[in-house]
Design an enzyme around this catalytic site. Structure first.
Site, PDB file in Angstrom:
ATOM      1  N   LYS A   1     -12.160  -2.035   6.856  1.00 41.39           N
ATOM      2  CA  LYS A   1     -11.346  -2.945   7.646  1.00 41.39           C
ATOM      3  C   LYS A   1     -11.816  -3.002   9.101  1.00 41.39           C
ATOM      4  CE  LYS A   1      -8.680  -3.409   4.009  1.00 41.39           C
ATOM      5  NZ  LYS A   1      -7.700  -2.425   3.569  1.00 41.39           N
TER       6      LYS A   1
ATOM      7  N   TRP B   1       0.841  -1.208   0.000  1.00 41.36           N
ATOM      8  CA  TRP B   1       0.000   0.000   0.000  1.00 41.36           C
ATOM      9  C   TRP B   1       0.869   1.248   0.000  1.00 41.36           C
ATOM     10  CZ3 TRP B   1      -4.308  -1.292  -1.847  1.00 41.36           C
ATOM     11  CH2 TRP B   1      -4.947  -2.480  -1.458  1.00 41.36           C
TER      12      TRP B   1
ATOM     13  N   ASP C   1      -1.785   6.640   6.446  1.00 40.81           N
ATOM     14  CA  ASP C   1      -2.827   5.711   5.992  1.00 40.81           C
ATOM     15  C   ASP C   1      -3.107   4.771   7.174  1.00 40.81           C
ATOM     16  OD1 ASP C   1      -4.311   3.618   4.969  1.00 40.81           O
ATOM     17  OD2 ASP C   1      -2.989   3.221   3.264  1.00 40.81           O
TER      18      ASP C   1
HETATM   19  C1  LIG Z   1      -7.121  -2.010   2.131  1.00 44.65           C
HETATM   20  C2  LIG Z   1      -6.071  -0.956   2.220  1.00 44.65           C
HETATM   21  C3  LIG Z   1      -5.975   0.077   1.274  1.00 44.65           C
HETATM   22  C4  LIG Z   1      -6.858   0.144   0.044  1.00 44.65           C
HETATM   23  O1  LIG Z   1      -8.119   0.560   0.387  1.00 44.65           O
HETATM   24  P1  LIG Z   1      -9.247   0.754  -0.734  1.00 44.65           P
HETATM   25  O2  LIG Z   1     -10.339   1.358   0.086  1.00 44.65           O
HETATM   26  O3  LIG Z   1      -9.564  -0.586  -1.280  1.00 44.65           O
HETATM   27  O4  LIG Z   1      -8.725   1.685  -1.761  1.00 44.65           O
HETATM   28  C5  LIG Z   1      -5.011   1.043   1.461  1.00 44.65           C
HETATM   29  N1  LIG Z   1      -4.175   1.007   2.517  1.00 44.65           N
HETATM   30  C6  LIG Z   1      -4.237   0.029   3.446  1.00 44.65           C
HETATM   31  C7  LIG Z   1      -3.294   0.044   4.601  1.00 44.65           C
HETATM   32  C8  LIG Z   1      -5.185  -0.979   3.319  1.00 44.65           C
HETATM   33  O5  LIG Z   1      -5.257  -1.955   4.232  1.00 44.65           O
END
Ligand SMILES: *Cc1c(COP(=O)(O)O)cnc(C)c1O
Length: 357
Positions: free
Chosen positions: A190, A99, A166
């Site tokens: 998540k 990511w 993030d």
């Molecule tokens: C799942 C995830 C993403 C991507 O998220 P989307 O909503 O599918 O774009 C980005 N960063 C992390 C750390 C993730 O776990």
């Protein structure tokens, strides 16, 4: 048979969230209409949006001067939106996984990117510690929890430049000192809501410093000015997020979640370290994620991988296959996962060891 949901995302939600959302699909707030068919401008939904933003602020103890946004587009859109809004010349990134790499790639299109450190040399199984954050960077970007590799930055680091994080897969899992961050974002699927809503916590004063023209929808200011109602927000996922926030509050808030998360992760890592068939891919305890616990077969037992997967599946374990880039297994232990699911997985690992010694 009872299913134990270890999916990495979309992933387990509290029964409270699922029940209340199911009810609102049939009759939302006594309107006689479904949450799927009401205007986002209706007073009933405006109340949901307001309460969700307020609870978000209360639970995370967000100081004055920050806005909370609920947007579409996923965390992946934030990979571009962050540099679009904050990057003038140069930004710094820590590369701790797939990511992070995607975030870096998007930012490279908009300026000079300095990757201050990377753990790619060891398949991202640790968090780099020795690096310097350049003081002339417009911001420093980190991924606090690496969902795929099972590493986590479990503390709020000091940065001489605005810190951007993030937190897709660890928001609300531990107390965070928000004042140390200029911007936090994440996909809510998540640890908070069904897929479809992206949260952004942003310190208002970091905006307005770039010269480029920003498309309206990609401009944070647009959404701050309109309270996430510039265009149609993801109505149902926002409603569901509010239910999870209420559940969090009723269950002792983030401090209580954090305690339980440490307990759950501790139980599972202890079993992985003890069990003669498995090993954790992340060795350093301080780097081990509380949310995504990755393990593989120990040397010499590779041939048992499929057998364990089949056995665990037969015991009701769902979603424990590791990401294809790591292999093996990954148990995601998000807030809503009960301790009994971790105990069931541990029993499964012990029973499998017994019959394969
Ligand atoms: C799942 C995830 C993403 C991507 O998220 P989307 O909503 O599918 O774009 C980005 N960063 C992390 C750390 C993730 O776990």
């Amino acid at each position: 048979m009872k299913k134990h949901n270890f999916y990495a995302g979309p992933s387990i939600l509290p029964q409270y969230t699922i029940k209340n959302t199911a009810e609102a699909v049939l009759d939302f707030a006594g309107t006689g209409l479904s949450i799927m068919e009401v205007s986002h401008r209706s007073k009933e939904f405006v109340a949901v949006m307001d309460e969700a933003q307020q609870l978000f602020k209360d639970l995370l103890k967000i100081p004055e001067g920050y806005s909370v946004l609920f947007l579409g587009g996923g965390a992946s859109t934030q990979f571009a939106m962050v540099p679009f809004n904050l990057l003038n010349k140069k930004a710094a990134y820590l590369n701790t996984g797939a990511w992070s790499k995607k975030a870096i790639k998007e930012a490279q299109a908009m300026g000079e990117i300095e990757v201050v450190a990377s753990s790619e040399n060891k398949l991202f199984n640790y968090i780099p510690k020795d690096y310097a954050i350049p003081e002339d960077a417009d911001y420093f970007h980190i991924t606090t929890n690496n969902t795929i590799y099972g590493t986590e930055i479990k503390y709020d680091l000091d940065s001489p430049v605005p810190l951007v994080a993030d937190m897709s897969s660890d928001i609300f899992s531990r107390p965070v000192d928000i004042s140390k961050y200029a911007l936090i974002y994440g996909g809510a699927q998540k640890n908070l809501a069904p897929a479809g809503v992206t949260f952004v916590i942003i310190r208002d004063d970091i905006l307005g410093k770039v010269e480029r023209k920003i498309p309206t929808m990609l401009n944070y200011q647009t959404h701050i000015d309109k309270g996430s109602m510039f265009n149609t927000p993801p109505v149902l996922p926002v409603f569901a997020a509010l239910q999870t926030l209420k559940w969090l509050k009723q269950n002792g808030g983030i401090e209580a979640m954090h305690k339980t998360n440490e307990y759950k992760a501790g139980l599972l890592y202890d079993e992985i370290d003890r069990n003669s068939l498995f090993r954790a891919t992340v060795v350093e305890p301080s780097d081990r994620s509380l949310m995504n616990i990755c393990f593989v077969m120990k040397e010499g037992y590779d041939g048992l991988e499929n057998a364990f997967y089949d056995y665990a599946t037969a015991q009701g374990m769902v979603g424990i296959k590791g990401h294809r880039s790591v292999g093996g297994f990954r148990a995601s232990t998000y807030n809503a996962l009960p301790v009994e699911s971790v105990e069931a997985l541990i029993k499964t690992m012990r029973d499998f060891e017994e019959s394969n010694k």
